[in-house]
Write a protein that holds these residues in place. Structure first.
Motif, PDB file in Angstrom:
ATOM      1  N   GLU A  46     -62.973 -50.507 -38.053  1.00  0.00           N
ATOM      2  CA  GLU A  46     -64.270 -51.160 -37.872  1.00  0.00           C
ATOM      3  C   GLU A  46     -65.225 -50.797 -39.007  1.00  0.00           C
ATOM      4  O   GLU A  46     -65.927 -51.665 -39.541  1.00  0.00           O
ATOM      5  N   GLN A  47     -65.240 -49.546 -39.396  1.00  0.00           N
ATOM      6  CA  GLN A  47     -66.119 -49.118 -40.483  1.00  0.00           C
ATOM      7  C   GLN A  47     -65.691 -49.743 -41.814  1.00  0.00           C
ATOM      8  O   GLN A  47     -66.534 -50.206 -42.601  1.00  0.00           O
ATOM      9  N   PRO A  56     -73.591 -54.525 -41.136  1.00  0.00           N
ATOM     10  CA  PRO A  56     -73.656 -53.180 -40.567  1.00  0.00           C
ATOM     11  C   PRO A  56     -72.824 -52.966 -39.313  1.00  0.00           C
ATOM     12  O   PRO A  56     -72.461 -51.830 -39.001  1.00  0.00           O
ATOM     13  N   TYR A  57     -72.502 -54.055 -38.585  1.00  0.00           N
ATOM     14  CA  TYR A  57     -71.820 -53.876 -37.306  1.00  0.00           C
ATOM     15  C   TYR A  57     -70.559 -54.731 -37.226  1.00  0.00           C
ATOM     16  O   TYR A  57     -70.605 -55.960 -37.401  1.00  0.00           O
ATOM     17  N   VAL A  58     -69.446 -54.072 -36.969  1.00  0.00           N
ATOM     18  CA  VAL A  58     -68.186 -54.753 -36.655  1.00  0.00           C
ATOM     19  C   VAL A  58     -67.683 -54.197 -35.336  1.00  0.00           C
ATOM     20  O   VAL A  58     -67.611 -52.981 -35.156  1.00  0.00           O
ATOM     21  N   ILE A  59     -67.372 -55.084 -34.405  1.00  0.00           N
ATOM     22  CA  ILE A  59     -66.857 -54.719 -33.097  1.00  0.00           C
ATOM     23  C   ILE A  59     -65.474 -55.345 -32.960  1.00  0.00           C
ATOM     24  O   ILE A  59     -65.345 -56.573 -32.962  1.00  0.00           O
ATOM     25  N   SER A  60     -64.454 -54.541 -32.874  1.00  0.00           N
ATOM     26  CA  SER A  60     -63.099 -55.073 -32.753  1.00  0.00           C
ATOM     27  C   SER A  60     -62.843 -55.545 -31.330  1.00  0.00           C
ATOM     28  O   SER A  60     -63.509 -55.119 -30.384  1.00  0.00           O
ATOM     29  N   CYS A  61     -61.874 -56.429 -31.184  1.00  0.00           N
ATOM     30  CA  CYS A  61     -61.528 -56.951 -29.863  1.00  0.00           C
ATOM     31  C   CYS A  61     -60.081 -57.424 -29.874  1.00  0.00           C
ATOM     32  O   CYS A  61     -59.372 -57.276 -30.871  1.00  0.00           O
ATOM     33  N   ALA A 198     -55.160 -59.720 -32.618  1.00  0.00           N
ATOM     34  CA  ALA A 198     -56.258 -58.812 -32.947  1.00  0.00           C
ATOM     35  C   ALA A 198     -57.437 -59.653 -33.414  1.00  0.00           C
ATOM     36  O   ALA A 198     -57.262 -60.730 -33.972  1.00  0.00           O
ATOM     37  N   GLY A 199     -58.648 -59.134 -33.174  1.00  0.00           N
ATOM     38  CA  GLY A 199     -59.832 -59.863 -33.593  1.00  0.00           C
ATOM     39  C   GLY A 199     -60.999 -58.930 -33.817  1.00  0.00           C
ATOM     40  O   GLY A 199     -60.920 -57.728 -33.551  1.00  0.00           O
ATOM     41  N   ALA A 200     -62.107 -59.510 -34.302  1.00  0.00           N
ATOM     42  CA  ALA A 200     -63.314 -58.713 -34.518  1.00  0.00           C
ATOM     43  C   ALA A 200     -64.537 -59.612 -34.556  1.00  0.00           C
ATOM     44  O   ALA A 200     -64.447 -60.820 -34.823  1.00  0.00           O
ATOM     45  N   MET A 201     -65.668 -58.986 -34.284  1.00  0.00           N
ATOM     46  CA  MET A 201     -66.975 -59.635 -34.360  1.00  0.00           C
ATOM     47  C   MET A 201     -67.814 -58.877 -35.379  1.00  0.00           C
ATOM     48  O   MET A 201     -67.733 -57.647 -35.448  1.00  0.00           O
ATOM     49  N   ALA A 202     -68.617 -59.595 -36.144  1.00  0.00           N
ATOM     50  CA  ALA A 202     -69.453 -58.953 -37.166  1.00  0.00           C
ATOM     51  C   ALA A 202     -70.856 -59.529 -37.105  1.00  0.00           C
ATOM     52  O   ALA A 202     -71.042 -60.735 -36.905  1.00  0.00           O
TER      53      ALA A 202
END
Length: 369
Positions: A46-47, A56-61, A198-202
């Motif tokens: 995530e970092q 500044p923000y990544v949230i994995s999902c 796998a996924g992520a939100m930013a």
């Protein structure tokens, strides 16, 4: 023409072999540390991905579809609301809207670039419209400057669907950094792909990031402190470790894709039987897919298959004409460009490891009478 060659649509094993030591080490370390859910691999990725995205923000999902749905829910969109979606994209962009009780409102695409046509968006806005989901389809960014101008005018939330556009940009600004939030998929075949879902939100919005993280982890803010009902959508440690091993190579792989696209452009232009993808000036197309426009597509697809060349169609049916959206009663004239593309688009092999010989072979088969 030599018919003995076999060219896969994508060669994930070739990519693995190119960084085998790094991948094997990442998997072994994760197993040794038993970091299967959360922990260092997930936090680390995530970092790293936040640094890559310049957000500044990544949230994995768990996957890309979840990332769209969670971000919409975190933004407060729900029953009775409308969300504008391009007429051609993978169904995730629309089904995530329906999953939270909102209604997808389809808008036709730009003829040359396959992305949502900003000139048609305002006509689709109603008092119930709350958001726009521009999709950077095939790796070409949507026209974000024009879309953001419309969004500001009408106070709309903008969620960029970056599932196919890792590293794409407009005048040097990365796709995913124009809107209020961005959704990413790391499905194995993506430009940055895991070895499973796998996924992520930013986002740059701290409050949105905190709410999205809670939703993805059972509504928790800290262990057993459930502030809301959420869901279980987590990136597992093995996939995070694999993505961390791959991420440093993404820019190199992207340049290789762009170079392969240029080679395709050059050899196919001399043949003149197909239309290669166009790229808007100032836009960085990362060529998740290399999509041709062709006449007599079925004949060409059969000819390529007979020569050992895999192809695909992305997507054979535009969203408004899928059976699951038939209740909206759309007709071809509602989305003339998307409807026409159903008949003439064809995706040919595109990946970083594609060789000059393979590109020449594919072009040679296309050029055969």
């Amino acid at each position: 023409m030599n018919n003995s060659q076999k060219v896969p649509f994508v060669d994930l094993y070739a990519q693995y072999l190119s960084i085998k030591g790094e991948i094997d080490h990442a998997i072994e370390r994760t197993i040794k540390e038993s970091s299967y859910i959360g922990g260092k691999p997930v936090v680390g990725f995530e970092q790293e991905f936040a640094q890559y995205c310049k957000l500044p923000y990544v949230i994995s999902c768990g996957n890309g579809t979840d990332s769209i749905e969670i971000l919409l829910k975190a933004s407060g969109i729900g029953a009775g609301d409308e969300v504008i979606v391009p007429a051609i994209t993978w169904i995730s962009s629309a089904e995530a809207v329906t999953a939270i009780g909102a209604k997808p409102v389809f808008v036709d695409i730009e003829a040359d670039y396959f992305t949502i046509n900003p000139a048609l968006i305002e006509a689709a806005i109603t008092p119930r419209t709350k958001a726009i989901i521009p999709v950077h389809l095939y790796g070409h960014p949507a026209d974000m400057p024009a879309i953001m101008e419309i969004a500001r005018k009408h106070n709309l939330f903008v969620l960029e669907d970056c599932a196919q556009s890792h590293g794409a940009a407009i005048n040097g600004q990365l796709a995913g950094t124009f809107g209020h939030a961005a959704s990413f998929s790391f499905y194995p075949g993506k430009n940055l792909g895991a070895y499973g879902d796998a996924g992520a939100m930013a986002t740059a919005d701290q409050a949105l990031a905190e709410k999205a993280r809670m939703i993805a982890n059972h509504g928790q803010q800290g262990k057993h402190n459930h502030l809301m009902e959420g869901r279980n959508s987590r990136l597992d440690g093995l996939q995070a470790a694999i993505l961390s091993a791959k991420l440093p190579h993404l820019d190199k792989w992207t340049e290789m894709r762009i170079n392969n696209a240029s080679r395709y452009d050059a050899v196919l232009q001399s043949i003149g039987k197909v239309q290669s993808p166009k790229v808007k000036e100032g836009y960085k197309h990362v060529f998740h897919l290399y999509v041709l426009k062709v006449n007599e597509r079925e004949n060409l697809q059969k000819k390529l298959a007979a020569s050992g060349i895999d192809t695909a169609i992305h997507y054979p049916t535009a969203l408004p004409f899928l059976a699951c959206y038939s209740h909206y009663g759309h007709v071809p004239n509602d989305f003339p460009v998307a409807h026409a593309n159903q008949q003439n688009i064809l995706s040919i092999p595109m990946y970083a490891e594609l060789t000059n010989e393979q590109i020449s072979y594919i072009a040679g088969v296309i050029g055969e009478n």
